[in-house]
Design a protein around this motif. Structure first.
Motif, mmCIF file in Angstrom:
data_model
loop_
_atom_site.group_PDB
_atom_site.id
_atom_site.type_symbol
_atom_site.label_atom_id
_atom_site.label_comp_id
_atom_site.label_asym_id
_atom_site.label_seq_id
_atom_site.Cartn_x
_atom_site.Cartn_y
_atom_site.Cartn_z
ATOM 1 N N MET A 257 0.974 -1.294 0.098
ATOM 2 C CA MET A 257 -0.465 -0.008 0.038
ATOM 3 C C MET A 257 0.946 1.033 -0.276
ATOM 4 S SD MET A 257 -2.911 -1.313 -0.106
ATOM 5 C CE MET A 257 -3.678 -0.121 -0.382
ATOM 6 N N GLY A 258 2.219 1.346 0.067
ATOM 7 C CA GLY A 258 3.049 2.138 -0.347
ATOM 8 C C GLY A 258 3.729 2.700 1.081
ATOM 9 N N SER A 259 4.953 3.807 0.625
ATOM 10 C CA SER A 259 5.520 4.073 1.658
ATOM 11 C C SER A 259 5.272 5.280 2.218
ATOM 12 C CB SER A 259 6.494 3.747 1.455
ATOM 13 O OG SER A 259 8.002 4.424 2.456
ATOM 14 N N LEU A 260 4.516 5.617 3.558
ATOM 15 C CA LEU A 260 4.680 6.983 4.713
ATOM 16 C C LEU A 260 5.985 7.909 3.852
ATOM 17 C CD1 LEU A 260 2.722 9.346 5.102
ATOM 18 C CD2 LEU A 260 3.627 8.272 7.309
ATOM 19 N N LYS A 261 7.076 7.189 4.449
ATOM 20 C CA LYS A 261 8.862 7.993 4.223
ATOM 21 C C LYS A 261 9.190 8.944 3.197
ATOM 22 C CE LYS A 261 11.017 5.866 7.143
ATOM 23 N NZ LYS A 261 11.942 4.941 8.296
ATOM 24 N N ASP A 262 8.315 7.692 2.020
ATOM 25 C CA ASP A 262 9.156 7.826 0.940
ATOM 26 C C ASP A 262 8.131 8.798 0.570
ATOM 27 O OD1 ASP A 262 10.678 5.915 0.580
ATOM 28 O OD2 ASP A 262 9.330 4.992 -0.899
ATOM 29 N N TRP A 263 7.024 9.378 0.645
ATOM 30 C CA TRP A 263 5.853 9.883 0.300
ATOM 31 C C TRP A 263 6.392 11.625 0.652
ATOM 32 C CZ3 TRP A 263 2.492 14.069 2.518
ATOM 33 C CH2 TRP A 263 1.791 14.493 1.751
#
Length: 432
Positions: free
Chosen positions: A344-350
């Motif tokens: 579901m993705g990476s908050l850190k990358d966002w």
């Protein structure tokens, strides 16, 4: 046998429009205890169609969620219902108006919401075959009461930050958030809070919201990378028109219509909304964690999305169903390859890409003295020369003699001139 119970659940406004993803109407089934039907089957248990249709009862042959904690960040979990006997391990209030154990319902119109949600996740029932039973009936609940709008003395953004931190610090393996802000963006303070949960290996499940309550698109926190966002379907498995919304962040879908929940006073109600779909998936996450204690949160989510049943081939179907309809039995027992990242993705990358980069502290210089080697001797300076300027030899052998000769010539000329004048004067003198 049943009666109508209107639940006017209004939207609350805190900074932006903040609403709980709740049904516009709830239908009371019957208060507990529930009499059996003529066939001897409990009507409340019979109404919980998702237990069989979504592989939950089959998954119970492997695990019922023992040893897993599910934090319910909502309006509080009531004390009275028998369905919660022995289910709530701990609790807190972050709204400023509830009780310290999170068991006092908060809110003027939506106080029942937290109990409905909790009963779907880990209700114990009222007996082996009676009452509301949750997806993970042997999991433990953490009751975290929050308030919306005027029902709280603290900002909603701050409540969520504190709620997540408390849940993680008290051992939550799964966090359920059946609430939405109706806008895609979220407060910057949530970056750290949600990342705190991810860094501590917690599965965060969030409701997608309901069109029927004004949510026309998926809003935060369902838009935060890394959370498992849950959309809703009707009893036939079709995308719900009013009791769900749509968006690219939806991970999976689960039942959001004709749900059953227990209110703080023990009344059993039928209700609609992704607020109910989310705790069904949170319960499945608890079953997976109990069956596979070696898996991290990323792989728990991966098992849920990879074993979901896809719906439709049109790309637009992805906006309605995500990876598809959840299957608890497959999520618990199927052979699924492990992954190295959250699907579901990476908050850190966002955050790194879209938040303003924080200034890094400059390195401090060492205070120790440094010995510098002596500089080499300077080269002899050679003055620039020009053919228009006299040098030493020119002055000595050219300019100086010429000057002397010129001076002598001038003196001679002066002497001659003086002599000539005397002669002329002498010639003009009259004789005597």
């Amino acid at each position: 046998m049943t009666r109508r119970l209107l639940a006017a659940l209004a939207s609350a406004a805190v900074a932006t429009t903040l609403v709980v993803g709740v049904p516009a109407m709830a239908q009371a089934v019957t208060p507990n205890p529930t009499p059996p039907s003529s066939s001897g089957e409990d009507e409340v248990r019979k109404a919980q169609y998702w237990l069989d249709d979504y592989g939950i009862a089959e998954a119970w042959q492997t695990t019922r969620g023992e040893g897993v904690k599910i934090a319910i960040i909502d309006t509080g979990i009531g004390r009275a219902p028998a369905e919660f006997d022995g289910a709530v391990a701990a609790g807190t209030d972050v709204s400023g108006v509830g009780s310290s154990d999170g068991r006092t319902p908060v809110g003027a119109v939506d106080a029942d919401h937290g109990s409905w949600v909790a009963s779907l996740a880990a209700g114990r029932g009222t007996g082996p075959e009676t009452g509301v039973i949750g997806v993970a009936p042997e999991a433990q609940l953490l009751a975290v009461s929050v308030g919306f709008g005027s029902s709280a003395t603290r900002s909603f953004a701050d409540q969520i930050v504190d709620a997540i931190h408390w849940s993680v610090d008290h051992g939550a393996d799964v966090i359920n958030m059946s609430l939405t802000t109706n806008v895609p963006d979220w407060p910057e303070s949530w970056d750290e809070a949600f990342q705190y949960a991810f860094d501590h290996d917690v599965v965060v499940v969030v409701a997608a919201g309901n069109r029927g309550s004004g949510t026309t698109r998926v809003g935060a926190p369902a838009t935060i990378p890394g959370v498992l966002t849950v959309g809703g379907v009707d009893r036939a498995g079709k995308a719900s028109v009013d009791a769900s919304t749509q968006g690219i962040t939806i991970g999976v879908t689960a039942p959001s219509e004709e749900l059953v929940g227990v209110s703080p006073d023990g009344t059993v109600v039928s209700w609609d909304g992704t607020s109910g779909a989310a705790p069904i998936v949170a319960g499945i996450a608890a079953l997976v964690r109990a069956a596979h204690p070696d898996l991290d949160a990323d792989n728990v989510i991966n098992r849920i999305v990879k074993t979901a049943h896809p719906v439709g081939a049109d790309p637009a179907d992805k906006l309605l169903y995500g990876f598809g309809l959840v299957d608890a039995a497959a999520a618990v027992s199927a052979d699924v390859a492990r992954v190295d990242a959250n699907p579901m993705g990476s908050l850190k990358d966002w955050v790194r890409l879209y938040r303003r980069a924080q200034s890094q502290p400059q390195p401090t210089e060492s205070a120790a003295s440094v010995e510098v080697p002596p500089l080499p001797k300077a080269d002899t300076v050679t003055r620039a020369s020009s053919p228009l300027l006299p040098d030493r030899d020119t002055v000595l052998y050219g300019t100086l003699p010429l000057t002397l000769l010129t001076a002598a010539a001038i003196l001679v000329a002066l002497g001659v001139t003086a002599a000539v004048r005397r002669i002329r004067l002498a010639s003009r003198t009259p004789s005597r």
